[in-house]
Design an enzyme around this catalytic site. Structure first.
Site, PDB file in Angstrom:
ATOM      1  N   ASP A 125      -6.148   6.806   7.117  1.00 27.75           N
ATOM      2  CA  ASP A 125      -7.533   7.186   6.831  1.00 27.75           C
ATOM      3  C   ASP A 125      -8.368   6.912   8.081  1.00 27.75           C
ATOM      4  O   ASP A 125      -7.843   6.437   9.095  1.00 27.75           O
ATOM      5  CB  ASP A 125      -8.049   6.454   5.590  1.00 27.75           C
ATOM      6  CG  ASP A 125      -8.190   4.969   5.829  1.00 27.75           C
ATOM      7  OD1 ASP A 125      -7.836   4.492   6.928  1.00 27.75           O
ATOM      8  OD2 ASP A 125      -8.658   4.269   4.924  1.00 27.75           O
ATOM      9  N   SER A 126      -9.651   7.206   8.021  1.00 32.12           N
ATOM     10  CA  SER A 126     -10.470   7.159   9.241  1.00 32.12           C
ATOM     11  C   SER A 126     -11.124   5.811   9.454  1.00 32.12           C
ATOM     12  O   SER A 126     -11.703   5.568  10.507  1.00 32.12           O
ATOM     13  CB  SER A 126     -11.574   8.203   9.139  1.00 32.12           C
ATOM     14  OG  SER A 126     -12.472   7.823   8.106  1.00 32.12           O
ATOM     15  N   GLY A 127     -11.084   4.955   8.449  1.00 32.32           N
ATOM     16  CA  GLY A 127     -11.824   3.700   8.521  1.00 32.32           C
ATOM     17  C   GLY A 127     -13.181   3.809   7.853  1.00 32.32           C
ATOM     18  O   GLY A 127     -13.788   2.797   7.493  1.00 32.32           O
ATOM     19  N   GLY A 128     -13.649   5.032   7.681  1.00 37.89           N
ATOM     20  CA  GLY A 128     -14.985   5.232   7.116  1.00 37.89           C
ATOM     21  C   GLY A 128     -15.161   4.550   5.766  1.00 37.89           C
ATOM     22  O   GLY A 128     -16.088   3.757   5.579  1.00 37.89           O
ATOM     23  N   PHE A 129     -14.261   4.810   4.860  1.00 42.13           N
ATOM     24  CA  PHE A 129     -14.410   4.272   3.509  1.00 42.13           C
ATOM     25  C   PHE A 129     -14.504   2.750   3.504  1.00 42.13           C
ATOM     26  O   PHE A 129     -15.349   2.162   2.830  1.00 42.13           O
ATOM     27  CB  PHE A 129     -13.243   4.732   2.620  1.00 42.13           C
ATOM     28  CG  PHE A 129     -13.359   4.257   1.201  1.00 42.13           C
ATOM     29  CD1 PHE A 129     -14.216   4.885   0.304  1.00 42.13           C
ATOM     30  CD2 PHE A 129     -12.633   3.162   0.755  1.00 42.13           C
ATOM     31  CE1 PHE A 129     -14.345   4.431  -1.006  1.00 42.13           C
ATOM     32  CE2 PHE A 129     -12.760   2.699  -0.551  1.00 42.13           C
ATOM     33  CZ  PHE A 129     -13.614   3.336  -1.431  1.00 42.13           C
ATOM     34  N   ASP A 177     -15.973   9.965   8.620  1.00 43.34           N
ATOM     35  CA  ASP A 177     -17.068  10.514   7.819  1.00 43.34           C
ATOM     36  C   ASP A 177     -17.896   9.387   7.218  1.00 43.34           C
ATOM     37  O   ASP A 177     -17.486   8.233   7.234  1.00 43.34           O
ATOM     38  CB  ASP A 177     -16.516  11.388   6.683  1.00 43.34           C
ATOM     39  CG  ASP A 177     -15.603  10.602   5.750  1.00 43.34           C
ATOM     40  OD1 ASP A 177     -15.128   9.508   6.146  1.00 43.34           O
ATOM     41  OD2 ASP A 177     -15.346  11.067   4.634  1.00 43.34           O
ATOM     42  N   GLN A 217     -17.655  16.404   2.007  1.00 45.08           N
ATOM     43  CA  GLN A 217     -18.536  15.461   1.324  1.00 45.08           C
ATOM     44  C   GLN A 217     -19.636  16.245   0.615  1.00 45.08           C
ATOM     45  O   GLN A 217     -19.633  17.478   0.629  1.00 45.08           O
ATOM     46  CB  GLN A 217     -19.137  14.458   2.324  1.00 45.08           C
ATOM     47  CG  GLN A 217     -18.137  13.464   2.921  1.00 45.08           C
ATOM     48  CD  GLN A 217     -17.687  12.370   1.942  1.00 45.08           C
ATOM     49  OE1 GLN A 217     -18.201  12.250   0.820  1.00 45.08           O
ATOM     50  NE2 GLN A 217     -16.688  11.577   2.351  1.00 45.08           N
ATOM     51  N   GLY A 266     -15.260  11.117  -1.105  1.00 47.64           N
ATOM     52  CA  GLY A 266     -16.486  10.688  -1.773  1.00 47.64           C
ATOM     53  C   GLY A 266     -16.488  10.869  -3.277  1.00 47.64           C
ATOM     54  O   GLY A 266     -17.546  10.858  -3.899  1.00 47.64           O
ATOM     55  N   ASP A 277      -3.772   9.900  -3.288  1.00 37.91           N
ATOM     56  CA  ASP A 277      -3.428   8.508  -2.974  1.00 37.91           C
ATOM     57  C   ASP A 277      -4.280   7.622  -3.847  1.00 37.91           C
ATOM     58  O   ASP A 277      -5.395   8.005  -4.228  1.00 37.91           O
ATOM     59  CB  ASP A 277      -3.718   8.153  -1.506  1.00 37.91           C
ATOM     60  CG  ASP A 277      -5.181   7.835  -1.282  1.00 37.91           C
ATOM     61  OD1 ASP A 277      -6.002   8.777  -1.289  1.00 37.91           O
ATOM     62  OD2 ASP A 277      -5.518   6.643  -1.146  1.00 37.91           O
ATOM     63  N   CYS A 292      12.966   5.835 -17.855  1.00 40.84           N
ATOM     64  CA  CYS A 292      12.828   5.745 -16.399  1.00 40.84           C
ATOM     65  C   CYS A 292      14.161   5.346 -15.764  1.00 40.84           C
ATOM     66  O   CYS A 292      14.882   4.508 -16.301  1.00 40.84           O
ATOM     67  CB  CYS A 292      11.757   4.706 -16.066  1.00 40.84           C
ATOM     68  SG  CYS A 292      11.494   4.445 -14.305  1.00 40.84           S
ATOM     69  N   CYS A 323      14.361   4.195 -12.528  1.00 43.14           N
ATOM     70  CA  CYS A 323      14.041   3.501 -11.276  1.00 43.14           C
ATOM     71  C   CYS A 323      14.940   2.276 -11.118  1.00 43.14           C
ATOM     72  O   CYS A 323      15.576   1.837 -12.071  1.00 43.14           O
ATOM     73  CB  CYS A 323      12.572   3.103 -11.239  1.00 43.14           C
ATOM     74  SG  CYS A 323      12.162   1.580 -12.103  1.00 43.14           S
ATOM     75  N   CYS A 326      14.083  -0.437 -13.770  1.00 50.08           N
ATOM     76  CA  CYS A 326      14.501  -0.135 -15.146  1.00 50.08           C
ATOM     77  C   CYS A 326      16.019  -0.082 -15.280  1.00 50.08           C
ATOM     78  O   CYS A 326      16.558  -0.303 -16.362  1.00 50.08           O
ATOM     79  CB  CYS A 326      13.862   1.173 -15.612  1.00 50.08           C
ATOM     80  SG  CYS A 326      12.080   0.980 -15.907  1.00 50.08           S
TER      81      CYS A 326
END
Lengths: 376, 376
Positions: A89-93, A143, A194, A221, A271, A309, A311, A314
């Site tokens: 990610d960009s770091g913005g959040f 952003d 956005q 956003g 995500d 499941c 996995c 399980c």
């Protein structure tokens, strides 16, 4: 490079090729914020649980251990020993949610690190430099993440600035990719739409960023306080203006039901920290709904977490054992719970893809969109 | 059944057969107190890190989740999904160190659980019943763990009682093994030698318990405050009186150096929480000594923890990554550190066995007995 394989309504079955391999979409990205999956999962486990693409956080890795260090050590793939695709990610959040914010200007953002309080400046060029140093396959645009609700006028001017920032991101990353010592010269940039829940602003912003012809586009956003219906309506409004030949990424979303509804509305990438976070609290996803493994009723339950499941958890452990591990506060509890939940999410995406291929996604949505989010 | 393969001085290379497989000795038992290895390691990892035999704690499992529950679920092997040999301790050590002690009588011990304070009575029959319910391969005798220092007269009368308790353990376990629903009818009993650091009491007690002709014998009550030299002297004094055709287990010991010195003095089995505990604090064993991975000097060190080590951690991750995980407080730090340390211990035992087979254990002891315990 995105290739559309088959479509059912707005829902798309496709694939996206990155420098570290091809991702089958729709896909869920497994979150390893600080270069490690929460719950003691290793990169090796990611292969076992069906992870196709890992997501790490630029802000966290910049603050600690530092992106320059990771570059010296050969980039994030090598650092964490994961050879598949990585999105950063960009770091913005995080700047807008975690750090102590100082000031937003046209240039970028001044803030204090949440770890040691030190002053940091990050703008489009800085975010691209950090992501180039990490060498992820997909870099996200820098952003502003706007609170919901916010006034229309503020959102409008913020979108304008985020658009100008995106143009700077594109130019900066192209430049960094051409450097001799670029960690991942094929690194791609995704733009981020956005506009809060204002459809006019969302659409206008989407049209403008689409013109930059980037390899992919995200809807950012959302899932920040608006209702479920507002989120779905916003996706529907903007989706019509998203390039059909590029993947669409709905950031930070969400529950299994949210994901099914997102796919239904034309989204390809997702995500969310939810499977790992819920797992750490003993809330486990099953094909019949969410169970709380700490409940007394599982005390001597010999069945696996989810009998449907297959996995690694399980296949090997009973509900009774998992409950015991949680009660005894054994770290293994976290690992098994998170491992199961991430497998569930990755498997959910596989079943969504299968249903699209078999032209029965509508039925799949009908069967599972509500039940998977219910606590049972 | 113990089989001596080769001997060098007092040091023995042998093997010991249990209902769940044969253990090559000398061996280190990997500790999974509550039915799980600390540091999020799973039973599957135990195979990868070369564990031959796992050790769980009777007291802890009795208190939570309860041995009756584990029996209903098919026993501890099935509960924790480990199909190799398991040894359970008797609960004695934890009662005397962890629980709030109430009263010791000829019958047994009254105490309060450290988890919920509830009153519990445990004597030889109760300890054997719990261990029979768990279905371990080796059950340890119920004994009193005496503080060091303690008066000669007290130690002497305690040894007498521990002897009487051992006879009751033998009778009780034989009876439980004959029950139709016995979890592990081949479960064996090891006696425990006590006597603090009084050689006369150690020897007298050892002679008496040897007469009971049990499948194995432990030296208990050491590494509880006496000096290193007192511990070695006590082992040497008592070892001469331990049956040569039975394995010898030095309980709760110790550092790599302690283990080499124990083998030198004729010991076959060891266990210790040290590799897991040290690992959780970032103290990692290497063939050059113990390193603190949190030190700044490892910040951009690309080498594995130990360049001489071929464990799964050293094969995949750098010191810089491990240091980052510790600094970022990622749970994966614990898992990788504990995994490396346990592999180191298991590999240490393998190298000891190899040197015995090649008749060069004296050289191995000379080379490693001191250096492995040093902080570098």
């Amino acid at each position: 490079m995105y290739k559309l394989i088959v479509q059912e309504g707005h829902a798309r079955r496709g694939e996206f090729t990155t420098p570290h391999g091809t991702v089958q979409t729709p896909v869920f990205m497994n979150v390893g914020t600080q270069g490690a999956i929460k719950g003691a999962l290793s990169a090796k486990d990611l292969h076992e649980i069906g992870c196709q693409i890992e997501l790490s956080n630029t802000y966290h890795l910049h603050v600690r251990p530092g992106d320059a260090l990771i570059k010296r050590l050969g980039g994030l793939h090598r650092f964490m020993n994961w050879d598949g695709p990585i999105l950063t990610d960009s770091g913005g959040f995080q700047i807008f949610s975690l750090a102590q914010l100082r000031k937003i200007t046209e240039e970028g953002v001044r803030f204090n690190s949440h770890v040691d309080g030190r002053h940091i400046f990050m703008g489009p060029e800085e975010s691209m430099r950090i992501q180039a140093n990490l060498g992820s396959d997909i870099a996200m645009a820098f952003d502003e993440c706007i609170k919901i609700p916010s006034p229309h006028a503020y959102v409008s001017s913020s979108c304008d600035r985020t658009y100008r920032w995106l143009a700077r991101c594109k130019q900066a990353l192209a430049e960094y990719n051409r450097e001799d010592d670029a960690v991942n010269p094929g690194q791609m940039l995704f733009g981020i739409n956005q506009g809060a829940v204002f459809h006019d602003l969302r659409i206008d912003h989407m049209k403008r960023i689409a013109e930059l012809d980037l390899p992919g586009y995200a809807i950012g956003g959302l899932a920040v306080g608006e209702t479920r219906q507002e989120m779905y309506d916003t996706i529907e409004a903007v989706e019509a203006y998203m390039p059909k030949d590029k993947p669409r990424y709905l950031m930070g979303v969400g529950t299994p039901g949210n994901i099914i509804e997102g796919v239904y509305r034309g989204v390809d990438f997702f995500d969310c920290v939810m499977p790992a976070r819920n797992g750490r609290h003993g809330h486990l996803f099953t094909w019949s709904g969410i169970i709380n493994i700490k409940n007394e009723k599982y005390e001597d339950d010999e069945r696996p977490v989810d009998p449907e499941c297959d996995c690694p958890v399980c296949s090997s452990y009973s509900r009774a054992y998992l409950r015991h591990l949680f009660k005894a506060e054994e770290m293994l509890a976290m690992r098994l719970a998170v491992g199961h939940n991430l497998y569930f999410y990755n498997n959910l995406m596989k079943r969504i893809r299968d249903s699209l291929e078999q032209d029965c996604f509508a039925q799949f949505r009908h069967d599972f969109s509500e039940i998977l989010d219910k606590r049972v």
